[in-house]
Design a protein around this motif. Structure first.
Motif, PDB file in Angstrom:
ATOM      1  N   LEU A 139       0.667  -1.385   0.051  1.00 19.15           N
ATOM      2  CA  LEU A 139      -0.253  -0.014   0.080  1.00 19.15           C
ATOM      3  C   LEU A 139       0.933   1.183  -0.042  1.00 19.15           C
ATOM      4  O   LEU A 139       0.503   2.227  -0.636  1.00 19.15           O
TER       5      LEU A 139
ATOM      6  N   CYS B 285      -6.708   3.807  -5.301  1.00 16.92           N
ATOM      7  CA  CYS B 285      -6.687   3.434  -3.992  1.00 16.92           C
ATOM      8  C   CYS B 285      -7.917   4.415  -3.333  1.00 16.92           C
ATOM      9  O   CYS B 285      -8.690   3.916  -2.541  1.00 16.92           O
TER      10      CYS B 285
ATOM     11  N   ALA C 186      -5.203  -0.620   6.714  1.00 13.52           N
ATOM     12  CA  ALA C 186      -4.502   0.275   5.820  1.00 13.52           C
ATOM     13  C   ALA C 186      -4.249   1.437   6.839  1.00 13.52           C
ATOM     14  O   ALA C 186      -2.998   2.157   6.538  1.00 13.52           O
TER      15      ALA C 186
END
Length: 680
Positions: free
Chosen positions: A151, A164, A196
């Motif tokens: 990420l 995203c 996240a």
């Protein structure tokens, strides 16, 4: 003797240094990250000792500090496949919703293991965003899990960051749903969002000013906060002005301005992100972030979410961002915090942060800030190009007494505001004074003098309407030439100010008298223009306009009703004449007769057919009594009488049913007796 041929300039010197293997000057600053090696960056230009760096400045072709992994490029066949997918989705070439779901599922199977590579592609990342918008919760979860593998790389990528953002916004709509067959141990969208947030928290201080990651952080903060995702103010803070809008023609997403229900873990994660963002920054660096073009929107959102948090109603115990940004809560003009806020109102980026403080500060804190720093300067703020936006936000927050003071401070600045065409300040102040019940008569004389003084010239100068010596404005009423030339002669800000004045009872006479003083040719030009026709519509329909004014204004359109009915802008004026003639049936009947005389012309035009339908002209021709009743408002009154009728209780309804049954039994008994008597 001839001189040696030499090249001058810093570029040539740098090339020579590279060729000779010389090292450049040592960097002035060094950033050290807990999870990555130290990154050196050079400070160029005239930066002095007061320079505050926010990290490595990336070039357009760099992938970011953390982009150490290369996932490869899509092959030509893969690019062609996803281009075909995009074409099919854009055309909505599906037989049914089930067919579309099966197609999207096949795309996900084809993309397995290539998600990050697909999101990093310049062209295919756009296609992936469209696929995400059509995905089910289980498909979003699988893509979310794939993105979590790296990420940090994606949120800093030029194209992956947009994927995203879209994934976060779509997954947030299903965060409370658990897919069928999912056990408690399996990961859900809630847990994926928490993962996240945990990944971003490690480097949140650096990512605040990262070119692409800062937008993704804003989206994640908004999702975790539970605030509406489609709210206009939130969209302005989250999205970039340059962001490409990727829409789906076949699907309109529902919008809502209400707060979303989110798990309690989301609010905790959002607070942890906020604390981590400012924990490593002292007050000086945080204030420098307030004027940073990339970091300012993130700081705005952090401050907004912190101040609007319902759980923090006791005080500023959890308001770490506000406490660190403004340590002195009294907003003393001589304190560092007071000087900091006073200087921000004139900064193009910092003014947005002051607007956030004005809108979301608690009442007691806002009063301190306003009275100590802004009240005595409200006139100067209103005339400044940047600070005027802060002044408009102040007008929306303060009460009646402060609005009266602001009115008296702004009126002397009216000449400068009108000259620079900054009419939004005047418009906002008049609207707020009208809603708060503040006397608006002090505006009347200055406005008349600034716009010519004569009734006929007030509206012309306010709209900046140029005199027409030729028929160019009237040429091509439905063509581009006529419409374009008309648009260029009317000022939008002036039109909005005129509409605002018409909606206020005390000042509406300024524009009403000017409208009545216009000639028929000028009224035709105004009615056919997209911008100025709004002024006429408001004058005809607003509740402030008296009946006597409407009876004088409506006859001006008798000679041009058919001409306006087939015009794109004038047709709206003709529609407004229906409500403007309420209570004056003879005027409404005369307009309907004029429309009937030009029936063929109206039916041949798209706008004319709309006017014909809105005026219910078919009933006027075939069911005259019904049309006249509707024109007089008789049906409307009957409907109001039915709506205002008292509702009956359940007992009353039961009694009525019982009485009806008894009446039917008695009626059957009388019939039976009559039959027996007849046979006897």
């Amino acid at each position: 003797m001839p001189k040696e041929l030499k090249k001058r300039g810093r570029r040539f010197e740098k090339q020579q240094q590279k060729l000779e293997g010389l090292e450049g000057p040592p960097p002035k600053r060094r950033r050290i990250s807990e999870t990555h090696e130290a990154v050196n960056f050079d400070v160029t230009g005239d930066a002095g000792d007061d320079f505050i760096s926010f990290g490595h400045q990336q070039d357009d072709h760099e992938e970011g500090v953390q982009a150490t992994t290369f996932y490869g490029l899509l092959t030509e066949d893969e690019q062609e496949y996803y281009a075909n997918v995009n074409n099919k989705i854009s055309a909505n070439d599906f037989e049914s919703d089930e067919d579309r779901d099966l197609f999207i599922d096949a795309v996900y199977r084809e993309s397995a293991g290539k998600e990050i590579k697909l999101a990093s592609s310049q062209s295919c990342s756009r296609y992936l965003e469209r696929v995400i918008r059509l995905s089910t919760p289980s498909q979003l979860k699988s893509l979310f899990q794939a993105f979590l593998q790296d990420l940090d790389y994606l949120i800093q990528h030029r194209f992956g960051s947009h994927c995203c953002e879209t994934l976060f916004l779509q997954a947030a709509r299903h965060v409370n749903l658990r897919p069928e067959g999912t056990s408690e141990e399996e990961s859900t969208l809630e847990s994926l969002f928490l993962q996240a947030a945990e990944k971003m928290e490690a480097n949140i201080g650096f990512l605040l000013t990262e070119r692409f990651a800062s937008h993704t952080i804003r989206v994640l903060l908004l999702v975790l906060s539970g605030q509406p995702l489609d709210d206009e103010s939130a969209r302005d803070v989250v999205a970039s002005r340059k962001k490409e809008r990727i829409e789906l023609s076949q699907q309109s997403e529902p919008t809502s301005s209400e707060n979303r229900k989110v798990p309690g873990s989301f609010k905790k994660a959002r607070k942890d992100l906020g604390r981590s963002a400012v924990s490593t920054l002292d007050t000086t660096y945080l204030r420098a972030l307030a004027t940073h073009p990339t970091g300012n929107p993130v700081l705005q959102l952090l401050l907004r979410l912190e101040l609007s948090d319902d759980d923090d109603s006791n005080g500023s115990n959890d308001r770490v961002v506000l406490r660190k940004l403004i340590p002195e809560g009294d907003f003393d003009p001589e304190s560092d915090s007071g000087k900091f806020v006073s200087g921000l109102v004139y900064d193009s980026a910092g003014a947005h942060l002051v607007q956030t403080l004005v809108k979301f500060l608690p009442g007691k804190a806002f009063k301190k800030m306003y009275r100590n720093l802004l009240r005595e300067r409200i006139g100067k703020l209103a005339k400044n190009e940047i600070a005027s936006y802060v002044a408009v936000s102040i007008f929306e927050r303060v009460g009646k007494d402060d609005l009266s003071h602001a009115r008296d401070a702004v009126i002397p600045e009216l000449p400068g505001l009108v000259e620079r065409n900054r009419l939004a300040v005047i418009r906002s102040l008049i609207e707020r004074c009208s809603s708060r019940g503040v006397d608006l008569m002090p505006f009347e004389k200055p406005l008349k003098e600034l716009y010519g003084g004569d009734s006929s010239s007030v509206l012309n100068q306010m709209l900046k309407l140029q005199p027409s010596n030729t028929d160019a404005d009237m040429e091509g009423q439905d063509g581009e030439k006529g419409i374009g030339s008309a648009k260029s002669t009317v000022d939008l800000q002036g039109s909005l100010l005129a509409q605002t004045i018409l909606r206020t009872e005390q000042l509406s006479g300024i524009i009403q008298q000017s409208l009545l003083a216009q000639s028929n040719d000028t009224m035709r030009r105004l009615a056919k223009n997209t911008v100025s026709s709004r002024v006429i519509q408001v004058a005809l329909t607003t509740d402030v306009s008296p009946t006597s004014f409407r009876r004088q204004l409506v006859p001006k359109f008798y000679s041009m009703v058919a001409e306006l009915a087939v015009d794109s802008s004038g047709s709206h004026v003709v529609d407004a004449l229906w409500s403007a003639t309420d209570g004056s049936h003879f005027m409404k009947e005369r307009i309907a007769k004029l429309l009937q005389e030009n029936e063929q012309q109206l039916r041949d035009s798209m706008h004319g057919r709309t006017v014909w339908r809105n005026w219910n002209m078919d009933n006027y021709q075939r069911r005259s009594a019904e049309w006249h009743a509707a024109a007089k408002g008789i049906k409307h009154k009957e409907a109001e009488g039915q709506e205002n009728a008292p509702t009956k209780s359940a007992i009353q309804l039961a009694r009525e049913r019982h009485m009806q049954k008894q009446a039917k039994k008695a009626q059957h008994g009388q019939l039976a007796a009559h039959t027996v008597a007849t046979h006897a």
